[in-house]
Design a protein around this motif. Structure first.
Motif, PDB file in Angstrom:
ATOM      1  N   GLN A   1      39.939  45.132  35.881  1.00  6.15           N
ATOM      2  CA  GLN A   1      40.845  44.219  36.745  1.00  6.15           C
ATOM      3  C   GLN A   1      39.939  43.627  37.882  1.00  6.15           C
ATOM      4  O   GLN A   1      39.806  42.791  38.505  1.00  6.15           O
TER       5      GLN A   1
ATOM      6  N   ASN B   1      39.257  39.897  38.297  1.00  5.69           N
ATOM      7  CA  ASN B   1      40.038  38.997  39.414  1.00  5.69           C
ATOM      8  C   ASN B   1      38.916  38.618  40.520  1.00  5.69           C
ATOM      9  O   ASN B   1      39.374  37.586  41.071  1.00  5.69           O
TER      10      ASN B   1
ATOM     11  N   PRO C   1      47.351  41.632  35.766  1.00  8.58           N
ATOM     12  CA  PRO C   1      47.981  42.211  34.676  1.00  8.58           C
ATOM     13  C   PRO C   1      49.363  41.946  34.596  1.00  8.58           C
ATOM     14  O   PRO C   1      49.835  41.606  33.590  1.00  8.58           O
TER      15      PRO C   1
END
Length: 118
Positions: free
Chosen positions: A43, A47, A55
């Motif tokens: 993540q 990102n 998420p």
């Protein structure tokens, strides 16, 4: 590019799981902890590079598949790392825990001469 990133992350983080196993952090609980690291790393990279979204904005089915895949990866990687690390015997953490099995606040570190580290 996406596959390269995913395989690259898996290889680099596999090294981390190996370090965990050699330090004595083995078994399903350690693999579960590693699954969180794997998901977090993914993540952060997605990102930070702008190729992913948080998420909580995903469809639940997509989120479930992603979490399932990374959890399977974490447990398979853990099983391999744990079995390879077991060839060298107990890790430092396991040696310390073996001094007095169970949870005890009064068990200090191993004496330096008994430590597996130089």
């Amino acid at each position: 590019m996406n596959w390269t990133m995913h395989y690259g992350q898996a290889a680099v983080l596999g090294i981390l799981r190996s370090v965990m196993a050699h330090a004595g952090l083995r078994g399903p609980l350690s693999s579960a902890k590693f699954a969180v690291v794997r998901l977090t790393n993914d993540q952060i990279l997605e990102n930070a590079t702008g190729v992913g979204a948080p998420p909580q904005t995903w469809l639940r089915k997509e989120l479930l598949v992603d979490v399932l895949h990374k959890t399977v990866y974490a447990f398979v990687t853990g099983a391999v790392a744990d079995s390879l690390a077991a060839r060298t015997g107990l890790g430092p953490g396991e040696s310390h825990a073996a001094v007095r099995p169970g949870r005890h606040a009064d068990v200090g570190p191993l004496p330096r001469k008994e430590s597996p580290l130089p």
